[in-house]
Design an enzyme around this catalytic site. Structure first.
Site, PDB file in Angstrom:
ATOM      1  N   CYS A 111      -6.344   2.738   5.358  1.00 35.96           N
ATOM      2  CA  CYS A 111      -7.197   1.473   5.668  1.00 35.96           C
ATOM      3  C   CYS A 111      -6.674   0.992   6.868  1.00 35.96           C
ATOM      4  CB  CYS A 111      -6.880   0.265   4.419  1.00 35.96           C
ATOM      5  SG  CYS A 111      -5.209  -0.452   4.467  1.00 35.96           S
TER       6      CYS A 111
ATOM      7  N   SER B 234      -7.675   8.247   3.393  1.00 35.92           N
ATOM      8  CA  SER B 234      -7.773   7.835   4.938  1.00 35.92           C
ATOM      9  C   SER B 234      -7.031   6.534   4.881  1.00 35.92           C
ATOM     10  CB  SER B 234      -9.225   7.776   5.099  1.00 35.92           C
ATOM     11  OG  SER B 234      -9.053   7.238   6.584  1.00 35.92           O
TER      12      SER B 234
ATOM     13  N   GLU C  91       1.356   3.705   1.956  1.00 39.16           N
ATOM     14  CA  GLU C  91       1.902   3.881   3.399  1.00 39.16           C
ATOM     15  C   GLU C  91       3.024   2.974   3.650  1.00 39.16           C
ATOM     16  OE1 GLU C  91      -2.562   5.285   3.737  1.00 39.16           O
ATOM     17  OE2 GLU C  91      -1.396   3.523   3.044  1.00 39.16           O
TER      18      GLU C  91
ATOM     19  N   HIS D 243       1.080  -1.304  -0.073  1.00 37.07           N
ATOM     20  CA  HIS D 243       0.151   0.121   0.068  1.00 37.07           C
ATOM     21  C   HIS D 243       0.975   1.096   0.049  1.00 37.07           C
ATOM     22  CE1 HIS D 243      -3.712  -1.868   1.445  1.00 37.07           C
ATOM     23  NE2 HIS D 243      -3.278  -2.622   0.857  1.00 37.07           N
TER      24      HIS D 243
ATOM     25  N   CYS E 283      -3.082  -0.251   7.273  1.00 33.90           N
ATOM     26  CA  CYS E 283      -2.002   0.652   7.150  1.00 33.90           C
ATOM     27  C   CYS E 283      -2.317   1.607   8.722  1.00 33.90           C
ATOM     28  CB  CYS E 283      -2.156   1.938   6.218  1.00 33.90           C
ATOM     29  SG  CYS E 283      -1.786   0.902   4.564  1.00 33.90           S
TER      30      CYS E 283
END
Length: 148
Positions: free
Chosen positions: A80, A78, A55, A53, A83
């Site tokens: 998940c 935002s 992040e 992802h 993360c």
């Protein structure tokens, strides 16, 4: 460095991901005084790896830090739950979010657990995700774990 300037780094990463045929979510990890430690973007499609992802890519690219409490995770969307768990696991002190209109992950949970959360509601991030979701609902649903 202002929050908007930090978000610019994540937005550029999201654009890279989109240009590569992936999901346009970018992130960056900064020190409290605005020094970039690492940045990255969602590479689930490009690397055929569901764990990459935005992040996590930024976190990996930042390298090992002795302490994460004074760092800021900046993300275009935002985070998940996966993360959000990364933020909690490593005690990252702050999360700066581009937008949470198209997807609301675990940022309320993060705030409830002592993480400083700021949502900028940046129109660039909203538009990028809305356009992507409209163009690739199948890929988006796969990314967020929703069966079609």
């Amino acid at each position: 460095m202002t929050p908007e300037q930090m978000l610019d780094v994540a937005v550029e990463e999201a654009r890279k991901g989109l240009a590569e045929g992936g999901i346009p979510i970018g992130a960056a990890l900064f020190t409290a005084d605005g020094v970039l430690l690492g940045s990255g973007h969602n590479k689930r499609v490009q690397d055929d790896d569901p764990s990459v992802h935005g992040e996590t890519d930024a976190f990996r690219n930042a390298g090992r830090q002795r302490d994460y409490r004074s760092t800021i995770m900046v993300t275009t969307l935002s985070p998940c739950w996966y993360c959000s768990g990364l933020v909690r696991q490593f005690n990252i002190g702050a999360v700066l979010i581009g937008e949470s209109r198209t997807f609301t992950g675990g940022h309320d949970w993060l705030a409830e657990n002592g993480v400083q959360v700021t949502v900028l509601d940046d129109q660039r991030c909203v538009t990028m995700m809305e356009d992507f979701i409209a163009a690739r609902p199948d890929l988006w649903n796969e990314d967020i774990g929703v069966a079609e």
